[in-house]
Design a protein around this motif. Structure first.
Motif, short mmCIF file in Angstrom:
data_model
loop_
_atom_site.label_atom_id
_atom_site.label_comp_id
_atom_site.label_asym_id
_atom_site.label_seq_id
_atom_site.Cartn_x
_atom_site.Cartn_y
_atom_site.Cartn_z
N THR A 44 0.81 -1.22 0.00
CA THR A 44 0.00 0.00 0.00
C THR A 44 0.84 1.27 0.00
O THR A 44 0.37 2.32 -0.42
N GLY A 45 2.09 1.22 0.52
CA GLY A 45 2.88 2.42 0.67
C GLY A 45 2.58 3.18 1.94
O GLY A 45 3.24 4.17 2.26
N ASP A 46 1.59 2.71 2.71
CA ASP A 46 1.22 3.37 3.97
C ASP A 46 2.00 2.79 5.13
O ASP A 46 2.09 1.56 5.30
N LEU A 47 2.58 3.65 5.94
CA LEU A 47 3.27 3.25 7.17
C LEU A 47 2.26 3.23 8.30
O LEU A 47 1.58 4.23 8.57
N VAL A 48 2.13 2.08 8.97
CA VAL A 48 1.14 1.93 10.02
C VAL A 48 1.78 1.27 11.23
O VAL A 48 2.88 0.71 11.16
N ARG A 49 1.04 1.33 12.33
CA ARG A 49 1.46 0.67 13.57
C ARG A 49 0.27 -0.07 14.12
O ARG A 49 -0.82 0.51 14.28
N ASP A 50 0.44 -1.35 14.36
CA ASP A 50 -0.64 -2.19 14.88
C ASP A 50 -0.67 -2.03 16.39
O ASP A 50 0.23 -2.49 17.10
N GLY A 51 -1.69 -1.34 16.90
CA GLY A 51 -1.76 -1.03 18.32
C GLY A 51 -2.49 -2.09 19.12
O GLY A 51 -2.60 -3.25 18.72
N ALA A 52 -3.02 -1.63 20.24
CA ALA A 52 -3.68 -2.54 21.17
C ALA A 52 -4.88 -3.21 20.51
O ALA A 52 -5.72 -2.55 19.90
#
Length: 895
Positions: free
Chosen positions: A423-431
């Motif tokens: 996707t090119g999107d930087l994400v963070r998998d949280g709680a």
């Protein structure tokens, strides 16, 4: 669901590192207890048209779609879709993409549904885009046919001669007028190309992303189940159908039996949108965050009382947005969604007690139907809570890119059950799987919710003569990205930035227009030769200063003069770049959302209602102030006891004489003078009045969505007012008054003496000038040779004053010929209302006393007023004309 299949496969070694979204209710924290009818099992296995037939059967007499000008009941909509689909299927090659170049409104989803029923992928062509952009998409996509409105007139700009035109009127054509009324509709495979949505491309070319019907239906299914959509809902998507969000919202409404409301925010304005939400009893609203803020900041909570779900997407959503919604619509739910044109993404309903760990609301939980992974720059999975790029895989990912007339598929999953997308999107998998959006791995940004690649703008800038290098930076401001361009040249030219901006507007859509352009001797770069983006932003900050941050609530007293109000509002929105009064709003870097904000601010500052079309992007601050100074004050408060009259002006718009007449009658009548679009939007005289009627009707319905309507028209405005009255009457509106100010609708025998007298009078009254009189014969000959369509660029090549005069003269010529063409046409609207004709003393040998209006209505009142056609609105006749007019208005109140 499809996730069961993918979950089984993920356990294999080939799927190492992939995650199946946790099964969770899509309506969690949302309308969990609201009853609704679920869509049938196997929904994504059947094509859109099958579901449209089923939804229609549940209520054929319900309104399917409306836009303030036109509406379709479900049964009529389905019949229209099938008629147009038979034409598309019979006249175009199987599987060929079909372009849709239609005005914003009900015709867009109709044409979209017709293409899907015909098994042809649709390609939305934005009428806001320059013709070169449209031609570029048609050529690159090898698109053989385009659906347009009004076949038979001049070919729309940007559509080459080799492309076939299909009139959208085929949707309502009788069988004997239809080219192939019995052509069978094909069997459609849900995995074939269905929608080709063009976005900005990093290679400098627009990029066509291909989605299947299965992918579109998956979005509909998930949205319908999340919000519990049903026939009692009214959807208002404030995103064009040519975006993936707009397509999703339109199809969700059509396939669940809901009512689809389509209004162009720029044309109806923020106050108009709020009135439409209230009058149409809108329940579900979609908007990008920037537009949501503008809409809600100045809203009365009563205008938003019917809303139950607000979906925000297309850009980052702030916690302050959630607080704003709670303050204005406390009973409403906020659904935050993330997706891209290529794939479904994440969503959630924001609970009031959600923890706030930063300024942005998380994008939600990954939606079912795909597998996903979050990886680092080397493609390795990141640890829990770490940032990485989001990859998705599955059957609901887009098919690929459309190139040279075919779909180039993306990489397939190892088991062949879908496709893989980075996707090119930087994400963070949280709680508990709640995902936060952190940024991008590339330079792609969202400008007012539109996906933009700075590299495309840079490529266009580098093609200009004398430019050695170009760069584009995107500083974030007030939650939105903006574009700032930098061009390097050996010989800085003070006009180079203006020339570059003009070129950009000719070739790129509005989302790619930079707010500012800086001319440098060299583009700063890092030792690695990459752009020094921080250095560029520092240059921009040093030369520009902070942008204005004025909000709607921070206003001055309502009796401030127009020049002060416009100047303050410009500076508040545009910052220092508003200082140069010689440039237009667009040239100063203002965009359409900013113009909407300017309109709302000026209404609040001046304490009066302003037609949204009164403020145009090509106007300078002093032009806006001058126009607002001539407007009759119309208080925004609904308690104003004066009857409202919508007045349609002559060929020159709200001329000084008409403005003076409205001021004269303002003590007894509340005037709203409607604005016509720029003549370039209506260059064909044969189609001009139809377009003016369309625009005027929309303005009336936005300002007065229900109840009785009073109309008046001066000169050219007479025919326009009659057509608007006819259109409103067809929609069940009562026309309480129709006044005609000296509009003759029968041919007037030519007279050299009369023509000379008119020219003298026009010059004496300041309606003509030596420049216009000298240019007129030349412009007429040029129009006869190349048509008005080819004259749009002429004024822009002239110096300031001459540009204005020539532009005004061309507008006069176009609309005068339109008036003549309407008079010569045999068909006139028949009206049941009474028509009051205010006839001047101007000599018209052979013309009946009612000026021909008995062809329109059987009930005609003719009032004789003093003076000529022009003089009746000027001293010494104006006072008498105004008195006679207000007397007839008072009589209409008693009926």
């Amino acid at each position: 669901m499809d996730t069961t299949v993918i979950a089984t496969r993920t356990r294999g070694a080939a799927w190492n590192g992939w995650t199946i979204p946790r099964i969770r209710a899509l309506d969690e924290n949302g309308p969990e207890n609201r009853p609704f009818e679920r869509l049938p099992a196997g929904f994504t296995e059947c094509p859109v048209h099958t579901h449209l037939v089923a939804a229609t059967a549940q209520g054929p007499d319900r309104i399917a779609v409306e836009d303030g000008r036109q509406s379709f009941r479900r049964g009529d909509f389905l019949a229209a879709v099938e008629r147009l689909a038979r034409a598309i299927a019979g006249l175009t090659p199987p599987g060929a993409p079909i372009g849709l170049l239609l005005p914003k409104g009900v015709l867009q989803p109709l044409a979209m549904a017709s293409c899907l029923a015909a098994g042809r992928p649709f390609v939305f062509l934005d009428d806001d885009s320059p013709p070169t952009r449209i031609a570029q998409i048609l050529s690159a996509g090898r698109i053989p046919a385009v659906v347009v409105q009004g076949f038979g007139g001049p070919r729309p700009a940007g559509i080459p001669d080799g492309v076939r035109l299909l009139d959208v009127a085929l949707a309502t054509a009788e069988a004997d007028c239809h080219p192939c009324p019995d052509h069978p509709l094909p069997t459609v495979d849900v995995d074939d190309p269905a929608a080709i949505l063009y976005t900005s491309g990093s290679t400098g070319e627009p990029k066509g992303i291909v989605n299947s019907q299965r992918a579109l239906l998956q979005r509909v299914l998930q949205q319908a189940e999340a919000i519990h959509a049903g026939p009692e809902d009214a959807f208002l998507p404030l995103s064009a159908p040519g975006t993936i969000a707009g397509t999703r919202e339109c199809l969700t409404a059509l396939l669940t039996g809901a009512r689809l409301c389509l209004f162009d925010p720029v044309k109806v304005g923020l106050p108009g949108l709020r009135r439409q939400i209230r009058s149409r009893r809108v329940t579900t609203l979609y908007a990008v965050p920037a537009l949501f803020r503008l809409l809600f900041e100045g809203a009365d909570p009563n205008d938003l009382a019917t809303l139950r779900v607000i979906r925000l997407g297309g850009d980052r959503v702030l916690w302050s947005d959630f607080d704003l919604m709670r303050s204005k619509a406390p009973g409403c739910l906020m659904q935050v969604g993330y997706s891209s044109t290529e794939t479904t993404g994440a969503q959630w309903f924001v609970p009031p007690d959600a923890p706030r760990t930063g300024p942005c609301i998380p994008i939600g939980y990954i939606l079912p139907g795909v597998a996903y992974r979050i990886v680092d720059a080397d493609g390795a999975p990141v640890g829990a809570g770490e940032t990485g790029e989001l990859h998705v895989a599955g059957r609901h990912v887009a098919l690929g890119l459309w190139r040279d007339g075919r779909c180039e598929p993306w990489t397939a999953t190892p088991d062949g059950l879908g496709r893989i997308l980075a996707t090119g999107d930087l994400v963070r998998d949280g709680a508990e799987g709640l995902v936060e959006h952190v940024g991008r791995v590339d330079r792609q940004v969202k400008v007012n919710g539109r996906r933009v690649e700075p590299a495309e703008l840079e490529g266009v800038l580098r093609t200009l003569p004398g430019i050695l290098d170009a760069a584009v930076a995107a500083p974030a401001t007030q939650g939105n990205a903006i574009l700032v361009a930098f061009i390097a040249t050996r010989r800085p030219d003070p006009d180079l930035a203006a020339l570059a901006r003009a070129h950009i507007r000719r070739v790129l859509p509005p989302a790619l227009h930079p707010v500012r352009i800086h001319v440098l001797r060299e583009i700063p770069r890092l030792p690695s030769f990459k752009l020094d983006l921080q250095g560029l932003l520092a240059i921009d900050q040093a030369t520009t200063g902070p942008l204005g941050g004025e909000r709607n609530g921070e206003t001055t007293r309502p009796d401030v003069n127009p020049a002060e109000a416009v100047g303050t509002a410009w500076r508040g929105i545009l910052g220092k770049r508003a200082a140069a009064s010689a440039v237009s709003w667009a040239e100063a870097g203002g965009d359409s959302l900013g113009l909407m904000r300017l309109h709302a601010l000026l209404e609040e500052r001046l304490g009066r209602r302003i037609p949204p079309s009164a403020l145009r992007a090509d106007m300078r601050a002093r032009d806006m102030a001058a126009f607002l100074a001539t407007m009759t004050p119309v208080p925004t408060e609904a308690a104003d006891p004066r009857p409202e009259v919508f007045i349609l002006p002559g060929v020159l718009g709200e001329c000084p004489g008409l403005a003076s007449f409205m001021r004269e009658a303002a003590g007894d009548v509340r005037f709203s003078c409607l604005r016509y679009p720029d003549w370039r939007a209506t260059p064909d005289p044969k189609r001009c009045i139809a377009r003016l009627v369309e625009e005027a009707t929309a303005q009336v319905e936005a300002a007065c969505p229900q109840g009785r309507v009073r109309l008046a028209g001066y000169s050219l405005g007479g025919p326009v007012a009659a057509e608007v009255a006819s259109r409103l009457a067809e929609r069940g509106r009562e026309i309480a008054f129709l006044g005609i100010l000296d509009a003759c609708i029968v041919p007037v025998p030519p007279s050299a003496r009369r023509s000379l007298a008119q020219k003298v009078r026009r010059y004496a009254d300041g309606l003509d000038s030596p420049i216009r009189m000298l240019a007129r014969p030349w412009l007429r000959r040029l129009a006869n040779r190349i048509g008005f369509e080819g004259m749009g660029g002429i004024p822009g090549r002239l110096p300031g004053r001459l540009r204005f005069e020539v532009d005004t003269e061309i507008a006069d010529l176009v609309r005068s010929r339109a008036y003549t063409a309407w008079v010569a046409a045999p068909a006139k609207p028949r009206l049941d209302c009474r028509v009051t004709v205010f006839r001047s003393e101007e000599a018209r040998p052979g013309v009946p006393r009612d000026l021909g209006w008995s062809a329109v209505s059987d009930r005609i009142d003719v009032i004789d007023v003093g003076g000529s056609h022009l003089a009746m609105l000027q001293e010494p006749f104006r006072q008498t004309t105004a008195r006679l007019f207000t007397t007839k208005i008072e009589q209409s109140l008693a009926v």
